[in-house]
Write a protein that holds these residues in place. Sequence first.
Motif, PDB file in Angstrom:
ATOM      1  N   GLU A   1       3.594  13.888  -1.702  1.00 57.32           N
ATOM      2  CA  GLU A   1       2.566  13.318  -0.827  1.00 57.32           C
ATOM      3  C   GLU A   1       2.661  11.796  -0.861  1.00 57.32           C
ATOM      4  O   GLU A   1       3.066  11.223  -1.874  1.00 57.32           O
TER       5      GLU A   1
ATOM      6  N   PHE B   1      -5.626  -1.169  -7.180  1.00 57.26           N
ATOM      7  CA  PHE B   1      -5.646   0.282  -6.990  1.00 57.26           C
ATOM      8  C   PHE B   1      -5.186   0.974  -8.259  1.00 57.26           C
ATOM      9  O   PHE B   1      -4.250   0.512  -8.917  1.00 57.26           O
TER      10      PHE B   1
ATOM     11  N   PHE C   1       2.112   4.368  -1.937  1.00 52.92           N
ATOM     12  CA  PHE C   1       1.741   5.188  -3.083  1.00 52.92           C
ATOM     13  C   PHE C   1       2.312   6.571  -2.844  1.00 52.92           C
ATOM     14  O   PHE C   1       2.019   7.192  -1.814  1.00 52.92           O
ATOM     15  N   ILE C   2       3.124   7.051  -3.771  1.00 48.57           N
ATOM     16  CA  ILE C   2       3.776   8.346  -3.594  1.00 48.57           C
ATOM     17  C   ILE C   2       3.460   9.205  -4.826  1.00 48.57           C
ATOM     18  O   ILE C   2       3.513   8.728  -5.956  1.00 48.57           O
ATOM     19  N   SER C   3       3.128  10.462  -4.574  1.00 52.46           N
ATOM     20  CA  SER C   3       2.836  11.418  -5.647  1.00 52.46           C
ATOM     21  C   SER C   3       3.783  12.609  -5.516  1.00 52.46           C
ATOM     22  O   SER C   3       3.853  13.229  -4.453  1.00 52.46           O
TER      23      SER C   3
ATOM     24  N   SER D   1      -1.754  13.285  -7.605  1.00 49.54           N
ATOM     25  CA  SER D   1      -2.248  11.913  -7.733  1.00 49.54           C
ATOM     26  C   SER D   1      -2.535  11.317  -6.367  1.00 49.54           C
ATOM     27  O   SER D   1      -1.922  11.710  -5.376  1.00 49.54           O
ATOM     28  N   ARG D   2      -3.462  10.370  -6.349  1.00 53.18           N
ATOM     29  CA  ARG D   2      -3.745   9.594  -5.146  1.00 53.18           C
ATOM     30  C   ARG D   2      -4.313   8.245  -5.579  1.00 53.18           C
ATOM     31  O   ARG D   2      -4.921   8.132  -6.647  1.00 53.18           O
ATOM     32  N   PRO D   3      -4.096   7.227  -4.720  1.00 52.68           N
ATOM     33  CA  PRO D   3      -4.635   5.908  -5.070  1.00 52.68           C
ATOM     34  C   PRO D   3      -6.137   5.865  -4.865  1.00 52.68           C
ATOM     35  O   PRO D   3      -6.664   6.503  -3.955  1.00 52.68           O
TER      36      PRO D   3
ATOM     37  N   ASP E   1       0.836  -1.212   0.000  1.00 53.38           N
ATOM     38  CA  ASP E   1       0.000   0.000   0.000  1.00 53.38           C
ATOM     39  C   ASP E   1       0.866   1.256   0.000  1.00 53.38           C
ATOM     40  O   ASP E   1       0.556   2.230   0.697  1.00 53.38           O
TER      41      ASP E   1
ATOM     42  N   TRP F   1       0.684   7.981   0.678  1.00 54.58           N
ATOM     43  CA  TRP F   1      -0.495   7.386   1.283  1.00 54.58           C
ATOM     44  C   TRP F   1      -0.180   6.971   2.708  1.00 54.58           C
ATOM     45  O   TRP F   1       0.764   6.212   2.947  1.00 54.58           O
TER      46      TRP F   1
ATOM     47  N   MET G   1      -3.883  10.871   1.824  1.00 55.20           N
ATOM     48  CA  MET G   1      -2.571  11.332   1.382  1.00 55.20           C
ATOM     49  C   MET G   1      -2.070  12.337   2.415  1.00 55.20           C
ATOM     50  O   MET G   1      -2.834  13.106   2.993  1.00 55.20           O
TER      51      MET G   1
ATOM     52  N   MET H   1      -3.936   4.907  -9.735  1.00 55.30           N
ATOM     53  CA  MET H   1      -3.548   6.252  -9.312  1.00 55.30           C
ATOM     54  C   MET H   1      -4.319   7.220 -10.206  1.00 55.30           C
ATOM     55  O   MET H   1      -4.275   7.113 -11.441  1.00 55.30           O
TER      56      MET H   1
END
Lengths: 144, 144
Positions: A129, B21, A81-83, B35-37, A79, A131, A138, B23
């Motif tokens: 950002e 998931f 998730f990086i933006s 972006s976010r999941p 899990d 998760w 985020m 993005m």
Amino acid sequence: MEQPGRFETQQFCSLVDDIPFAMVTTRAADGCLRSRPMVASTKAFNGQLWFVVRTTASVADEIRHDAQVNVTYVSAPEDRFISVSGTAVVVRDVARATDMWLSVYQAWFAGGPSDPELSLVRVDPTRVEYWDRKTGRMRGLAGS
Amino acid sequence: MEQPGRFETQQFCSLVDDIPFAMVTTRAADGCLRSRPMVASTKAFNGQLWFVVRTTASVADEIRHDAQVNVTYVSAPEDRFISVSGTAVVVRDVARATDMWLSVYQAWFAGGPSDPELSLVRVDPTRVEYWDRKTGRMRGLAGS
């Protein structure tokens, strides 16, 4: 010399250092958002993110037209998730290409780091950002 | 009723159906791409892509401000990378939320599909591309 990023680079590296590809999103001339995978490596990170591209690739054209980009890193099993939101430029920099060279690039650029078709994308992050599993949201990385 | 997408939906489903998931990238009011999941499910695919969101989430605000979005699906071990460019809207649709309900949503929306905080994001794809390992390039999905 480039300035180090304002955000916490060590935490960023620990979030992304085992993720071999990033998805880089750009805005095309018609306004449409497009993404494609690019080789990611913390060798290519010094507060800015660096990617190898073909000078004539559509991603390079799109960045020349609109500098706003997003870079995502995904490690789904954890899990993670990086933006990264940022602005990008396309540059020729043989010294840096040599520093960040990976054997995987050879298949695309037979001429190595000085291949005339090779450019670099430099991304200056404005917002990072990730998760946060605890809150299910985020969360901004410290300093970003 | 929604129209089926113009592109090859069966091929799309086979590319993404085991990826839990996506993005989702939007353009914020300041022009920055974020972006976010989001939970992905082929139960929520009928030529359009559907995602569950909180009505007050920043992603919903950003879509109301700029409808252009990108949705990526990544399965790194197989070099599977999919990019969907499209336009999005935020809607309330309890019947559809019920159809696409997954138990994972319960943690966020205690009220179930009719939770007053729950909205749906509908994405109408305009361009679907995937990474073609043979050529080392993104390739448009037939019909997109």
